[in-house]
Design an enzyme around this catalytic site. Sequence first.
Site, PDB file in Angstrom:
ATOM      1  N   CYS A 132       0.936  -1.033  -0.215  1.00  0.00           N
ATOM      2  CA  CYS A 132       0.280  -0.279   0.018  1.00  0.00           C
ATOM      3  C   CYS A 132       1.066   1.261  -0.129  1.00  0.00           C
ATOM      4  O   CYS A 132       0.703   2.246  -0.826  1.00  0.00           O
ATOM      5  CB  CYS A 132      -1.134   0.173   1.107  1.00  0.00           C
ATOM      6  SG  CYS A 132       0.029  -0.582   2.708  1.00  0.00           S
ATOM      7  N   SER A 162      -5.662   0.709   9.847  1.00  0.00           N
ATOM      8  CA  SER A 162      -6.151  -0.462   8.821  1.00  0.00           C
ATOM      9  C   SER A 162      -5.368  -0.870   7.968  1.00  0.00           C
ATOM     10  O   SER A 162      -5.481  -2.219   7.160  1.00  0.00           O
ATOM     11  CB  SER A 162      -7.353   0.661   8.412  1.00  0.00           C
ATOM     12  OG  SER A 162      -6.721   1.080   7.449  1.00  0.00           O
ATOM     13  N   LYS A 216      10.255  -4.191   1.504  1.00  0.00           N
ATOM     14  CA  LYS A 216       9.291  -3.930   0.531  1.00  0.00           C
ATOM     15  C   LYS A 216       8.886  -2.660  -0.625  1.00  0.00           C
ATOM     16  O   LYS A 216       9.387  -2.392  -1.547  1.00  0.00           O
ATOM     17  CB  LYS A 216       8.189  -4.053   1.124  1.00  0.00           C
ATOM     18  CG  LYS A 216       7.081  -5.748   1.314  1.00  0.00           C
ATOM     19  CD  LYS A 216       5.676  -5.755   2.420  1.00  0.00           C
ATOM     20  CE  LYS A 216       5.903  -6.731   3.454  1.00  0.00           C
ATOM     21  NZ  LYS A 216       4.151  -7.160   3.892  1.00  0.00           N
ATOM     22  N   HIS A 244      -2.679   6.781   4.712  1.00  0.00           N
ATOM     23  CA  HIS A 244      -1.484   6.515   4.256  1.00  0.00           C
ATOM     24  C   HIS A 244      -0.864   7.671   3.571  1.00  0.00           C
ATOM     25  O   HIS A 244      -1.049   8.138   3.331  1.00  0.00           O
ATOM     26  CB  HIS A 244      -0.842   5.376   4.401  1.00  0.00           C
ATOM     27  CG  HIS A 244      -0.626   3.921   4.355  1.00  0.00           C
ATOM     28  ND1 HIS A 244      -1.540   3.475   6.012  1.00  0.00           N
ATOM     29  CD2 HIS A 244      -0.615   2.715   4.405  1.00  0.00           C
ATOM     30  CE1 HIS A 244      -1.951   2.632   5.522  1.00  0.00           C
ATOM     31  NE2 HIS A 244      -0.604   1.786   4.776  1.00  0.00           N
TER      32      HIS A 244
END
Length: 342
Positions: A132, A162, A216, A244
């Site tokens: 994300c 979340s 990542k 975010h």
Amino acid sequence: MGYRVAVVGATGNVGREILNILAERQFPLAEVAAVASPRSTGDIIDFGDTGKELKVRNLDHFDFEGWDMALFAAGSEVSKLHVPRAAAAGCTVIDNSSLYRMDPDVPLIVPEVNPEAIDGYRAKNIIANPNCSTAQMVVALKPLHDAARIKRVVVATYQSVSGAGKQGMDELFEQSRNIFVGDANEPRTFTKQIAFNVIPHIDSFLEDGSTKEEWKMVVETKKILDPRIKVTATCVRVPVFVGHSEAVNIEFENEITADEARAILREAPGVMLIDKREDGGYVTPVECVGDFATFVSRVREDSTVDNGLSIWVVSDNLRKGAALNAVQIAELLGRRHLQKAA
């Protein structure tokens, strides 16, 4: 006719959001299936705001043969068991887990950034959806990279709970309530108290001291955007429910001014530039929730390096960071390869 699409993990945060976005964007569907673990079998969930309800099907017994696409949002362990089965049945998988992202035979796609890479999906009949935080960052970086060639990126993330699923959201809510009423407050999902706190730790630690989440961001940015870009990340969990944020410092090979960057970002696909140098002239996580865009604010020059810029990037992680990007990949796959009419 449209596509037959299965949404795996349909009862989770991201799975439900995928169903909402398929409905919102009027994705050309002949049939949509909500698929989840046996414990959810038979549950009834909404298909967005269409008024249509879907009965959840048992993943263990679901036959993927005859289905065009499966959008997986159920985690790496589920993907390990069922993605190969779906792909072997001729159903193209778009997987939201980290399992296949760094597989050289699986394209890792952000449609605004590297749409042409999807052409390699036939090797395994699998397409990976990125992390994300990576997804929103590369949407902002791509147009700037095209203009001035990025050498190095230093990013600090401010990631909402979340991203840890429903249990993360529940923990923030419960801890916040407990603090106000004086109840005991032991962390369960997170390693330390998340309410009224920040935690510089997402995912497991690696030998070099970085976390897997930070790793990542490094390797996925290189795969999606350019392997020559140097990236270092510090990923932090913050007490925000959805959305975010990222403070991104960028060093370029070529000269680029803040004004030039703003002009480029203003026209960039997927980007919404909100950058007024005044009180409130920027976007925060609360304002991005439910929106498709990746918001960029606080564009300014960094005088400590040659050709440096700093930017602030905010996006709804359940949307662009996961569900929206998966649906956009499905749309791209349809346009470039499957080409069924609605």
